[in-house]
Design an enzyme around this catalytic site. Structure first.
Site, PDB file in Angstrom:
ATOM      1  N   MET A   1      -7.226  -4.235   1.837  1.00 38.54           N
ATOM      2  CA  MET A   1      -5.866  -3.947   2.302  1.00 38.54           C
ATOM      3  C   MET A   1      -5.576  -2.470   2.084  1.00 38.54           C
ATOM      4  SD  MET A   1      -2.595  -6.246   1.641  1.00 38.54           S
ATOM      5  CE  MET A   1      -0.965  -5.651   1.446  1.00 38.54           C
ATOM      6  N   CYS A   2      -5.276  -2.050   0.884  1.00 39.91           N
ATOM      7  CA  CYS A   2      -5.102  -0.645   0.519  1.00 39.91           C
ATOM      8  C   CYS A   2      -3.901  -0.010   1.227  1.00 39.91           C
ATOM      9  CB  CYS A   2      -6.349   0.188   0.791  1.00 39.91           C
ATOM     10  SG  CYS A   2      -7.807  -0.372  -0.121  1.00 39.91           S
ATOM     11  N   GLY A   3      -3.412   1.066   0.649  1.00 39.80           N
ATOM     12  CA  GLY A   3      -2.310   1.815   1.232  1.00 39.80           C
ATOM     13  C   GLY A   3      -2.598   3.297   1.171  1.00 39.80           C
TER      14      GLY A   3
END
Length: 311
Positions: free
Chosen positions: A1-3
């Site tokens: 996912m990560c941002g």
């Protein structure tokens, strides 16, 4: 996912450290394992900032032996720098295992980096005139507090919150990535590069070096090589859409630029806010609203869209 998130000001320095912290803290639900910052300050003449680590956070539970090893590795770094004629203007250790050296050096950055990297257990995170790359385990508030980033003044920065899916939870696997050994180039990336090993091996045959097995690092080195060949940042970003396979949205920074590219499917999110004095980008609008308190209009960049902004 990560941002991922990015921020650039067109009219001088701001509290980039504090604002990037707020943006990444708003994205911590996308990646609780580690947080990283690449921030750009005001360089001194003929000076570099070298950020490096001599252990991982998790190593500190290893008793007296690891603390002795940390001290020995720091001493070895000092010895290498002295041997190759680097003047250390000041030393700062925000944590026992992480170090920030301000140095004066007019030699070959690759030779410097290679010799430091040969010290067992030591890893350079960045060397730059303006760039400082900080990353560690924990959310943005934890990392920013430990490294005293809350008051860092600069013109631009990028950051990443990581959810580990394919590699260890450690500093080496955390983002951003510096383009080893190029000055002032860093990247954050959300996605997956499917021709990573093919492109990496080609770059290695050309003499490039990688310090991790993370596909995001490829984007930094790829960009640095293109810039060295005389491309503009915009040209490199456009070229990457055709040459890099996979799904990706990435932000790349140089000493005075922030660039963005999305792949042909535009599967990874990005929200853009642009004002007269600044530009902010993030995986979710909530990160931009963390630093812009008034009502705003945002846009979603299209597939294959490339943008570059100047500090």
């Amino acid at each position: 996912m990560c941002g991922i998130a990015g921020l650039i000001y067109r009219d001088g320095t701001r509290n980039i450290g504090g604002e990037m912290t707020a943006m990444l803290q708003a994205l911590k639900h996308r990646g609780p394992d580690s947080t990283g910052f690449a921030v750009y300050g005001e360089p001194g003449p003929n000076e570099y900032i070298m950020r490096f680590k001599v252990a991982e956070q998790e190593d500190l539970g290893g008793g007296t032996r690891i603390h002795r090893a940390i001290a020995e590795r720091k001493a070895a770094v000092d010895g290498v720098l002295d041997e190759i004629g680097v003047t250390v203007l000041d030393r700062d250790g925000p944590t026992e295992y992480a170090n920030r050296y301000r140095i004066a050096f007019d030699g070959d950055l690759k030779a410097l980096a290679d010799q430091v990297e040969e010290i067992e257990g030591t890893e350079i995170l960045s060397i730059g005139n303006a760039l400082e790359l900080i990353k560690d385990l924990g959310d943005a508030a934890d990392v920013s507090g430990a490294y005293e980033l809350g008051g860092f003044r600069g013109t631009h920065g990028i950051g990443h919150t990581r959810m580990a899916t394919e590699s260890d939870v450690d500093i080496r696997s955390a983002h951003p990535y510096w383009a080893y050994p190029y000055n002032d180039i860093a990247v954050v990336h959300n996605g997956q590069i499917t021709n990573y090993w093919l492109m990496r091996r080609q770059l290695e045959r050309e003499g490039q070096r990688f310090v991790s097995n993370c596909d995001s690092e490829l984007l930094a080195v790829y960009t640095a090589v293109n810039l060295e060949k005389g491309m503009t940042l915009e040209d490199s970003l456009q070229r990457s859409i055709g040459e890099i396979d996979g799904v990706f949205t990435y932000l790349i920074t140089t000493r005075n630029e922030l660039g963005m590219a999305k792949d042909t499917m535009a599967a990874k999110p990005m929200v853009l806010y642009e004002a007269d004095d600044m530009v902010a980008l993030a995986s979710e609008e909530v990160a931009i609203r963390a630093i812009v308190p008034h009502e705003i209009d945002t846009t979603d960049p299209y597939d294959e869209e490339v943008r570059v902004w100047q500090a």
